[in-house]
Write a protein that holds these residues in place. Sequence first.
Motif, mmCIF file in Angstrom:
data_model
loop_
_atom_site.group_PDB
_atom_site.id
_atom_site.type_symbol
_atom_site.label_atom_id
_atom_site.label_comp_id
_atom_site.label_asym_id
_atom_site.label_seq_id
_atom_site.Cartn_x
_atom_site.Cartn_y
_atom_site.Cartn_z
ATOM 1 N N UNK A 137 -5.610 3.985 -5.147
ATOM 2 C CA UNK A 137 -6.635 5.148 -5.125
ATOM 3 C C UNK A 137 -7.417 5.397 -6.285
ATOM 4 N N UNK A 138 -6.677 5.516 -7.262
ATOM 5 C CA UNK A 138 -7.106 5.670 -8.579
ATOM 6 C C UNK A 138 -8.063 4.527 -9.046
ATOM 7 N N UNK A 139 -7.305 3.434 -9.001
ATOM 8 C CA UNK A 139 -7.687 2.145 -9.474
ATOM 9 C C UNK A 139 -9.242 1.983 -8.795
ATOM 10 N N UNK A 140 -9.324 1.958 -7.379
ATOM 11 C CA UNK A 140 -10.711 2.064 -6.553
ATOM 12 C C UNK A 140 -11.864 2.977 -6.940
ATOM 13 N N UNK A 141 -11.256 4.321 -7.555
ATOM 14 C CA UNK A 141 -12.186 5.414 -7.809
ATOM 15 C C UNK A 141 -12.837 4.653 -9.249
ATOM 16 N N UNK A 142 -11.852 4.270 -10.303
ATOM 17 C CA UNK A 142 -12.162 3.713 -11.381
ATOM 18 C C UNK A 142 -13.203 2.484 -11.340
ATOM 19 N N UNK A 160 0.794 -1.100 -0.024
ATOM 20 C CA UNK A 160 0.070 0.046 -0.136
ATOM 21 C C UNK A 160 0.918 1.156 -0.252
ATOM 22 N N UNK A 161 2.126 1.168 0.683
ATOM 23 C CA UNK A 161 2.926 2.400 0.681
ATOM 24 C C UNK A 161 3.665 2.386 -0.859
ATOM 25 N N UNK A 208 -7.561 2.304 2.977
ATOM 26 C CA UNK A 208 -6.135 1.542 3.429
ATOM 27 C C UNK A 208 -5.064 2.225 2.736
ATOM 28 N N UNK A 209 -5.158 2.745 1.462
ATOM 29 C CA UNK A 209 -4.078 3.385 0.764
ATOM 30 C C UNK A 209 -4.140 5.001 1.165
ATOM 31 N N UNK A 210 -5.133 5.742 1.555
ATOM 32 C CA UNK A 210 -5.098 6.699 1.883
ATOM 33 C C UNK A 210 -4.149 7.393 2.855
#
Length: 229
Positions: free
Chosen positions: A54-59, A46-47, A113-115
């Motif tokens: 983040x971008x993948x989850x938005x997509x 995640x780091x 988790x990635x935030x």
Amino acid sequence: MSMLDQKICAWGGPFCAATLGAGLLMAGFVPPPGPELSAQQVATIYRDNAMLIRLGMILGLAGISGFIALVCVITTQMRHMQVASRLPADLQLGAGAIGVLTLMFPNMVLAIAAFRPERDPALTQMLNDIAWLLVIPAFPTFLAQFGAIAIGTLTDKRPDPIFPRWAGYLNIWLGLLLVPGAFAYIFRTGPFAWNGLLSFWIAASAFFVWLIVMTPLTLSAINRTVQEG
């Protein structure tokens, strides 16, 4: 709904498959990080890939809108079936609506988790566990949804059924292929782990096949029912 509205919704299937799939690939979650990984190993993933995740989850969240649209137009077409009651159509709609949440929430948790990738690795691991153990074992909603389509299709008394009979049997099999995901709560390695052959690869393939196959079937049904008036 007009013919155009319905057809736009039907194309939500390929849209969801393409966008959700692209989001998972972008995030590096095909296959997911294995449940056997240590907290430090998960935190490193995640780091190192925080922005892509983040971008993948938005997509992926955008793609889920296509699933919503497809569920709604399938319900519209199922209400043209000549069956004993509206139960199959209503069950498909209700189960599909809940299924949307089982797709959305894990996407959101993975993005969370990635935030803050700098947080305690144990917390990142926990969020990762929550996300995959929400979506992988979530067979009941899809089994009910696909089963409702199967029941409606196989009991439809129309001379020209809304969906062909084989689509009913296909929905049964695709629904059953999701059931092994339930064992992801037990196994950390092997075919039943959340990144394993049965729980991830076969189950994910079944869901994506459903999205692709139901689109032309629904488009065909729309053409017939609109012509019938």
